[in-house]
Write a protein that holds these residues in place. Structure first.
Motif, short mmCIF file in Angstrom:
data_model
loop_
_atom_site.label_atom_id
_atom_site.label_comp_id
_atom_site.label_asym_id
_atom_site.label_seq_id
_atom_site.Cartn_x
_atom_site.Cartn_y
_atom_site.Cartn_z
N ARG A 101 24.98 7.49 -46.37
CA ARG A 101 25.75 7.52 -44.92
C ARG A 101 26.71 6.71 -44.47
O ARG A 101 28.06 7.19 -44.26
CB ARG A 101 24.65 6.18 -43.77
CG ARG A 101 23.04 6.92 -43.76
CD ARG A 101 23.21 8.07 -42.79
NE ARG A 101 24.41 7.75 -41.39
CZ ARG A 101 24.20 8.40 -41.19
NH1 ARG A 101 24.61 10.25 -41.14
NH2 ARG A 101 24.58 8.99 -39.53
N THR A 102 27.16 5.45 -45.87
CA THR A 102 28.51 5.57 -45.77
C THR A 102 29.20 6.67 -46.98
O THR A 102 30.73 6.97 -46.28
CB THR A 102 28.50 3.81 -46.75
OG1 THR A 102 27.72 4.17 -47.91
CG2 THR A 102 27.92 3.06 -45.39
N GLY B 130 16.23 2.06 -49.27
CA GLY B 130 16.86 2.35 -47.91
C GLY B 130 18.36 2.34 -48.68
O GLY B 130 18.48 2.60 -48.04
N VAL B 131 18.43 1.34 -50.03
CA VAL B 131 19.76 1.14 -49.99
C VAL B 131 20.49 2.53 -50.34
O VAL B 131 21.90 2.95 -49.71
CB VAL B 131 19.89 0.25 -51.45
CG1 VAL B 131 20.81 0.77 -51.91
CG2 VAL B 131 19.77 -0.97 -51.24
N TYR B 132 19.29 3.40 -50.94
CA TYR B 132 20.60 4.78 -51.46
C TYR B 132 20.40 5.65 -50.31
O TYR B 132 21.67 6.45 -49.90
CB TYR B 132 19.44 5.70 -52.04
CG TYR B 132 19.64 5.42 -53.81
CD1 TYR B 132 20.34 5.95 -54.56
CD2 TYR B 132 19.00 4.47 -53.84
CE1 TYR B 132 20.66 5.32 -55.55
CE2 TYR B 132 18.56 3.82 -55.51
CZ TYR B 132 19.91 3.89 -56.14
OH TYR B 132 20.33 4.13 -57.52
N TYR B 133 19.70 5.77 -48.61
CA TYR B 133 20.19 6.22 -47.57
C TYR B 133 20.84 5.75 -46.79
O TYR B 133 22.20 5.69 -46.47
CB TYR B 133 18.51 5.87 -46.36
CG TYR B 133 19.29 6.09 -45.57
CD1 TYR B 133 19.16 8.28 -44.91
CD2 TYR B 133 19.31 5.43 -44.52
CE1 TYR B 133 19.28 8.20 -43.74
CE2 TYR B 133 19.55 5.98 -43.33
CZ TYR B 133 19.72 7.22 -42.29
OH TYR B 133 19.61 7.67 -40.78
N TRP B 134 21.55 4.45 -47.12
CA TRP B 134 22.63 3.68 -46.67
C TRP B 134 23.89 3.86 -47.41
O TRP B 134 24.75 4.25 -46.93
CB TRP B 134 22.31 1.86 -47.24
CG TRP B 134 23.63 1.33 -46.61
CD1 TRP B 134 24.84 1.10 -46.48
CD2 TRP B 134 23.60 -0.56 -48.04
NE1 TRP B 134 25.21 0.24 -45.62
CE2 TRP B 134 24.79 -0.58 -46.55
CE3 TRP B 134 22.94 -1.00 -47.85
CZ2 TRP B 134 25.64 -2.06 -46.68
CZ3 TRP B 134 23.03 -2.60 -48.20
CH2 TRP B 134 24.62 -2.96 -47.86
N ARG B 135 23.31 4.19 -49.06
CA ARG B 135 24.55 4.64 -49.57
C ARG B 135 25.34 6.11 -49.07
O ARG B 135 26.68 6.15 -49.12
CB ARG B 135 24.42 4.82 -51.13
CG ARG B 135 24.43 3.37 -51.91
CD ARG B 135 24.46 3.90 -53.44
NE ARG B 135 24.98 4.29 -53.76
CZ ARG B 135 25.17 4.70 -55.00
NH1 ARG B 135 23.93 4.19 -56.79
NH2 ARG B 135 26.26 5.59 -55.86
N ALA C 187 31.18 -2.14 -45.92
CA ALA C 187 29.90 -1.44 -46.74
C ALA C 187 29.04 -0.67 -47.49
O ALA C 187 27.83 -0.50 -48.26
CB ALA C 187 29.04 -0.36 -45.08
N ALA C 188 30.03 0.21 -47.33
CA ALA C 188 30.24 1.62 -49.02
C ALA C 188 29.65 0.89 -50.18
O ALA C 188 28.74 1.38 -50.71
CB ALA C 188 30.85 2.76 -48.55
N ALA D 141 26.70 -1.10 -50.71
CA ALA D 141 25.64 0.14 -51.11
C ALA D 141 25.91 0.43 -52.75
O ALA D 141 24.38 0.16 -53.26
CB ALA D 141 25.05 0.59 -50.13
#
Length: 427
Positions: free
Chosen positions: A391-392, A384-389, A261-262, A265
């Protein structure tokens, strides 16, 4: 005033911030070298690719000297080097030859990737390929004496590179995970270094070609010129970081992010797999206009917004400078707690996304309200993609107790986390 409504207080003096793996000095040394060369190049109008590459040297050399002579990072236990007790060369020769087999096989795999995919030979990537063609013989020949020298001093020389070489040569004692870790680390360099090196000349030229007689009399032009400078510095530090992943500098990759996932992203934020580019699935620009268009004819407003955007870009660049020699995506190379990382765990992502929202103002549209809604939703997805980045990255770094200590400190004392907690009504 209730406790829930109180603004965040200043960090407590009784809770010192965890120590940073990188000192302030190394980034400042690189920044001084960067600004000195940029000023010299601007004065003499040196805007070619060789001047841009010299800028990388001007950034790297002061940081290397500071790291070795002032911070003395080569003596850090985290390097895995025992300088006091080098083994005889005959004891490590077989290890070194095996590691060279693994390293050269890695180089061959990278060369095959660059050779096969056509996008590496067009646009900005073409310059990176030109550089790599010149560097390849140097890396190949230089790896021999370096490997023979460093393996005599490594506490654990049988690393992932050795495991790969041992597997290729049919030796025993092979473990799969060190090989996977080795390949992940080199995959990071393979993907990101080609892009970073490719954009170096264009950014350098864009700033050097700026006309002071114009930018000093136009707030929009001045903002764009200074933003170009910030990105120029950011890219130089990032490129140097990808190139100097070396144990004697304590800048080696401890681990590359193991989560799929990281990788997903991160890769969708960079060419050639970027989704935010013009015409891409997350392209929020159609139907929008720049901030300079919306407020044209209002010089005070333009100057104010320009100053905010320059400040946000400066925070973004500062976040990269703070890494010194250690910047790279998807890796753990030591935990940073100083500079902008004393305020936010992800200052670069935060400043970059605020920049996009302020510069674009997607709720305003040159078309219909439907276009405005679409642009707003898509830019929200990009954030949201950068939030995902973020978090991973935290999943990966949280395997290190030093990061867990830093994260706990930030929750209690970091300005941005405390502000967000207060804004959300959490005590």
């Amino acid at each position: 005033m209730s406790d829930a409504a109180r603004p965040p207080s200043l960090p407590s003096a009784r809770a010192p911030r965890p120590a940073s793996a990188v000192s302030h000095g190394v980034g400042l040394a690189g920044l001084a070298g960067s600004l000195a060369w940029i000023a010299f190049a601007y004065r003499h109008h040196l805007d070619g690719p060789y001047a841009a590459l010299t800028h990388l040297v001007a950034v790297a050399v002061p940081m290397i000297l500071w790291s070795l002579l002032v911070d003395r990072v080569h003596h850090n236990a985290s390097t895995g080097i025992d300088w006091a007790n080098p083994r005889p060369a005959r004891e490590t020769l077989d290890i070194s030859l095996t590691k060279l087999a693994g390293l050269w096989a890695t180089f061959a795999g990278i060369a095959l990737i660059y050779f096969t995919f056509r996008f590496y030979w067009v646009g900005t990537f073409a310059f990176a390929m030109w550089c790599f063609a010149w560097l390849a013989p140097v890396l190949f020949l230089g790896s021999i004496p370096y490997m023979l020298w460093i393996d005599r001093r490594l506490v654990q020389p049988r690393d992932g590179c050795w495991m790969l070489g041992a597997w290729l040569t049919g030796q025993k004692g092979i473990e799969a995970e060190p090989i996977h870790a080795h390949l992940r680390a080199w995959a990071v360099k393979t993907f990101f270094l080609a892009f970073m090196l490719g954009v170096v000349p264009g950014g350098f030229r864009a700033f050097i070609d700026g006309d002071l007689s114009v930018v000093l009399h136009d707030p929009v032009a001045l903002a764009h010129w200074l933003i170009t400078l910030m990105f120029l510095i950011d890219v130089a530090f990032a490129t140097v970081g990808y190139m100097l992943t070396m144990r004697p500098l304590d800048a080696h990759i401890r681990s590359a992010n193991p989560y799929a996932a990281a990788w997903m992203a991160a890769l969708i934020c960079y060419p050639p797999t970027i989704l935010m580019t013009n015409g891409g699935p997350l392209d929020y620009r159609p139907g929008t206009a720049e901030w300079s268009d919306w407020f044209a004819g209002h010089p005070v407003v333009l100057a104010a917004i320009g100053a905010v955007l320059v400040a946000l870009t400066a925070i973004y660049a500062w976040s990269t400078v703070a890494f010194g020699l250690r910047f790279s995506n998807l890796t753990h190379r030591g935990i940073l707690t100083h500079g902008p990382y004393a305020v936010s765990r992800h200052p670069a992502y935060l400043s970059k996304n605020l920049f996009w929202w302020i510069a674009t103002i997607p709720v305003l549209s040159t078309g219909s309200w439907v276009d405005a809604a679409r642009s707003t939703i898509l830019l929200g997805a990009v954030s949201g993609v950068y939030y995902w980045r973020a978090r991973t990255e935290e999943w990966h770094l949280s395997a290190d107790p030093a990061y867990r200590d830093y994260s706990a400190w930030m929750k209690r004392h970091g300005l941005v986390p405390r502000f967000l907690a207060w804004a959300a009504g959490r005590t």
